[in-house]
Write an enzyme that holds these catalytic residues in place. Structure first.
Site, short mmCIF file in Angstrom:
data_model
loop_
_atom_site.label_atom_id
_atom_site.label_comp_id
_atom_site.label_asym_id
_atom_site.label_seq_id
_atom_site.Cartn_x
_atom_site.Cartn_y
_atom_site.Cartn_z
N SER A 248 -87.89 -74.88 42.33
CA SER A 248 -88.35 -75.10 40.95
C SER A 248 -89.79 -75.58 40.82
O SER A 248 -90.34 -75.53 39.72
CB SER A 248 -87.46 -76.14 40.26
N LYS B 54 -92.21 -73.31 39.23
CA LYS B 54 -92.25 -73.14 37.77
C LYS B 54 -93.55 -73.68 37.18
O LYS B 54 -94.12 -73.08 36.27
CB LYS B 54 -91.06 -73.86 37.13
N TYR C 117 -88.25 -64.10 39.94
CA TYR C 117 -88.06 -65.55 39.91
C TYR C 117 -87.40 -66.06 41.21
O TYR C 117 -87.79 -67.09 41.76
CB TYR C 117 -87.22 -65.92 38.68
N TYR D 182 -86.32 -82.74 34.91
CA TYR D 182 -85.15 -82.37 34.10
C TYR D 182 -84.71 -83.53 33.21
O TYR D 182 -85.54 -84.19 32.60
CB TYR D 182 -84.00 -81.87 35.00
N VAL E 228 -84.96 -77.99 44.21
CA VAL E 228 -83.66 -78.28 44.85
C VAL E 228 -83.65 -78.22 46.36
O VAL E 228 -82.69 -78.69 46.98
CB VAL E 228 -82.49 -77.39 44.38
N1 GLN Z 1 -83.92 -71.26 42.51
C1 GLN Z 1 -83.24 -72.40 41.95
C2 GLN Z 1 -82.38 -71.98 40.75
O1 GLN Z 1 -82.80 -71.17 39.99
C3 GLN Z 1 -84.26 -73.42 41.56
C4 GLN Z 1 -83.66 -74.62 40.89
C5 GLN Z 1 -84.35 -75.92 41.20
O2 GLN Z 1 -85.13 -76.04 42.12
N2 GLN Z 1 -83.97 -76.92 40.44
O3 GLN Z 1 -81.30 -72.44 40.58
#
Ligand code: GLN
Length: 339
Positions: free
Chosen positions: A85, A88, A211, A263, A281
């Site tokens: 993530s 992003k 993505y 988040y 994650v």
């Molecule tokens: N690739 C992961 C997903 O889309 C990324 C989520 C994350 O890092 N929180 O679930």
């Protein structure tokens, strides 16, 4: 209200930042942050992407890259992992740099959902709006808007753009990509839901594929610190000297990270650490002290919201010890009155 409504678009960027401490002081504090965080063995590694569950939970590195190009690192800072993530924030910055943030504002948004990163309920509660680029819905909408007629061009723009932030050519971990691509039904559902609301106007499954690849880009804590320091340095990579995005784009990206980068824990994070951050994650975490430093951390045990536990502990210490919290001030009262 947005900048155009507030009438502030023609006012230049004002910078007010303090100096970073000398190198040996940053080195010592980075070491101290590492030692403190090492005591924390709580949390668990992500397993909803099957391959991530196989990682060594003890891997841990912390790296501080200052805006003068100095790099201070302790632990496993050259151990690679997937960016997840954290990508992003950088894709959002690249998109804003290309099309301007006003254009992205309507399609992606800037407000926190208060819900988990992969929440479908959040989309429905907001009439199909993805809300912000730091949750999966907003990140998918962001990737969909990247320049290029097809998935291949969009992917090229993402990979080369993130590589410029890192100052080296980034490549995909094929195993992580394949593992997530085989199990990302929820992200496919989110993209198709957004398409149904007109928030994605290109093939939603192609968008999910780009993505998923962007999330599988391999980085280490050192890369993350350099990427974060580029956002701290008005868009110039302090190690390579390359201008990656504008200073305005950095300001806007950091605001979105502050609101939603961790988040549903973003409020707690801002309250305790007082800096924009973004977690992933796989255990990566970036933090940005504007005009001062970027911090990159890696430790795969996560809290229940999906944020690295050791990364948070080490960063909290550095924020305090290096005096980075953007909300902290000291009195400069000198006896002057307004008369
Ligand atoms: N690739 C992961 C997903 O889309 C990324 C989520 C994350 O890092 N929180 O679930």
């Amino acid at each position: 209200m947005r900048a155009s409504e507030l009438g502030i678009n023609d006012i230049g960027i004002a910078v007010d930042t303090g100096p970073v401490p000398p190198d040996d002081r940053i080195d010592a504090l980075t070491e101290a942050a590492y030692r403190r965080a090492l005591e924390h063995a709580e949390g668990s590694v992500a397993d909803y992407i099957p391959i991530l569950a196989a990682v060594d939970p003890e891997g841990f590195g912390i790296c501080v890259a200052d805006v003068n190009g100095g790099v201070h690192e302790v632990g496993d800072t050259r151990l690679t992992f997937s960016i997840q993530s954290i990508s992003k924030a950088f894709v959002y910055a690249l998109l804003c740099d290309t099309v301007g943030h006003e254009a992205v504002f309507d399609m992606v948004g800037v407000n926190n959902t208060g819900l988990a990163f992969n929440s479908v309920v959040a989309i429905e509660l907001n009439d199909g709006h993805p809300m912000n680029p730091m949750v999966n819905a907003g990140a998918l909408a962001t990737t969909a808007l990247m320049p290029g007629g097809g998935a291949a061009e969009k992917w090229d723009a993402v990979r080369t753009g993130l590589s410029r932030f890192a100052g080296r050519e980034l490549r995909v971990d094929e195993e992580v990509y394949r593992s997530e691509a085989a199990t990302n039904h929820r992200n496919r559902a989110i993209a198709q839901l957004l398409e149904s609301y007109g928030r994605i106007q290109t093939d939603p499954l192609d968008v999910v594929d780009v993505y998923t690849k962007q999330c599988a880009l391999l980085v280490d804590a050192h890369d993350l610190a350099v990427m974060a320091s580029t956002l701290a340095d008005g868009g110039v990579n302090p190690v390579t000297g390359e201008k990656v995005v504008s200073a305005e784009v950095c300001r806007d990206t950091l605001a979105v990270m502050a609101a939603s980068g961790l988040y549903e824990r973003s409020g707690e994070w801002l309250f305790e650490i007082g800096l924009p951050g973004k977690s992933g994650v796989a255990g990566g975490l970036i933090t940005v002290a504007p005009g001062k430093v970027g911090i990159g951390a890696y430790a795969p045990r996560l809290d229940s919201a999906g944020n690295s536990v050791r990364g948070q502990v080490a960063t909290a210490y550095l924020s305090r010890a290096l005096g980075l919290n953007i909300f902290a001030s000291d009195s400069h009262f000198s006896g002057r009155t307004n008369e």
